[in-house]
Design an enzyme around this catalytic site. Structure first.
Site, PDB file in Angstrom:
ATOM      1  N   GLY A  71       0.730  -1.186   0.002  1.00 28.97           N
ATOM      2  CA  GLY A  71      -0.034  -0.053  -0.122  1.00 28.97           C
ATOM      3  C   GLY A  71       0.890   1.211   0.036  1.00 28.97           C
ATOM      4  N   HIS A  73       0.024   2.605 -13.169  1.00 29.80           N
ATOM      5  CA  HIS A  73       0.510   1.716 -13.959  1.00 29.80           C
ATOM      6  C   HIS A  73       1.966   2.193 -13.904  1.00 29.80           C
ATOM      7  CE1 HIS A  73       0.947  -1.713 -16.304  1.00 29.80           C
ATOM      8  NE2 HIS A  73       1.689  -1.063 -17.068  1.00 29.80           N
TER       9      HIS A  73
END
Length: 194
Positions: free
Chosen positions: A12, A113
């Site tokens: 995370g 991404h």
């Protein structure tokens, strides 16, 4: 208040960068926005502890407990919708989402991404960039569509590919840039949808 729900599968670190930016830049005051929840498909996702430590609601929905991808995505959407999200942010959420899920959150679903899209969608982006002889690599924040790693580009960061780079070394340099551009892109998105 615009609620943000962040989906993670692991450490995370991008979620943490967004939470820190929201706190530091006072998104609640400036953008009428807050990170309302962090959800994961893995109970052992390290980022859940960070979210809890910052007073953010967390939840786990194990994708392995569902017979189909569609069933998992429907249950996940139901959990997300409990927070009435203005924005759903994918931050290392390692699941390919169904078209129905993407359609449900159309226009309010973002992803980051680790490549300069449209180059190298999918996995193993850093090694693929090295193998292709790229001089530059980077990261892209984009709106999510049903097509994997496509959608409107909101932000990009560029890093050089060094002569003797390894995929892990390149990944670390790209990740440091992800932590800068993702919170900025989320804030800009929220400001534009005021």
């Amino acid at each position: 208040m615009k609620n943000i729900v962040i989906l993670i599968s692991g450490s995370g670190s991008n979620m943490a960068a967004i939470v820190r930016a929201a706190e530091h830049d006072r998104w609640a005051d400036r953008l009428n926005a807050r990170v309302a929840a962090v959800l994961s498909n893995r109970a052992d996702a390290q980022g859940l502890r960070f979210a809890k430590d910052h007073g953010i609601a967390t939840g786990v929905l194990d994708h392995k407990a569902f017979a189909t991808r569609e069933a998992f995505d429907a249950a996940l959407a139901a959990e997300i919708d409990r927070f009435s999200p203005a924005l759903v942010v994918l931050a290392g959420f390692m699941r390919i989402l169904t078209p129905a899920f993407v359609a449900h959150y159309a226009g309010r679903l973002l992803n980051i991404h680790p490549s300069l899209l449209p180059a190298f969608p999918g996995l193993n982006t850093h090694q693929r960039a090295i193998d292709a002889g790229c001089q530059f690599a980077g990261a892209t924040v984009h709106q999510v569509t049903a097509e994997l790693d496509h959608g409107d580009i909101l932000a990009q960061a560029v890093v050089p590919v060094l002569a003797h780079d390894t995929a892990p070394a390149l990944a670390a340099r790209v990740l440091s840039q992800e932590h800068l551009i993702y919170p900025r892109a989320v804030a800009q998105f929220l400001a534009a949808t005021a």
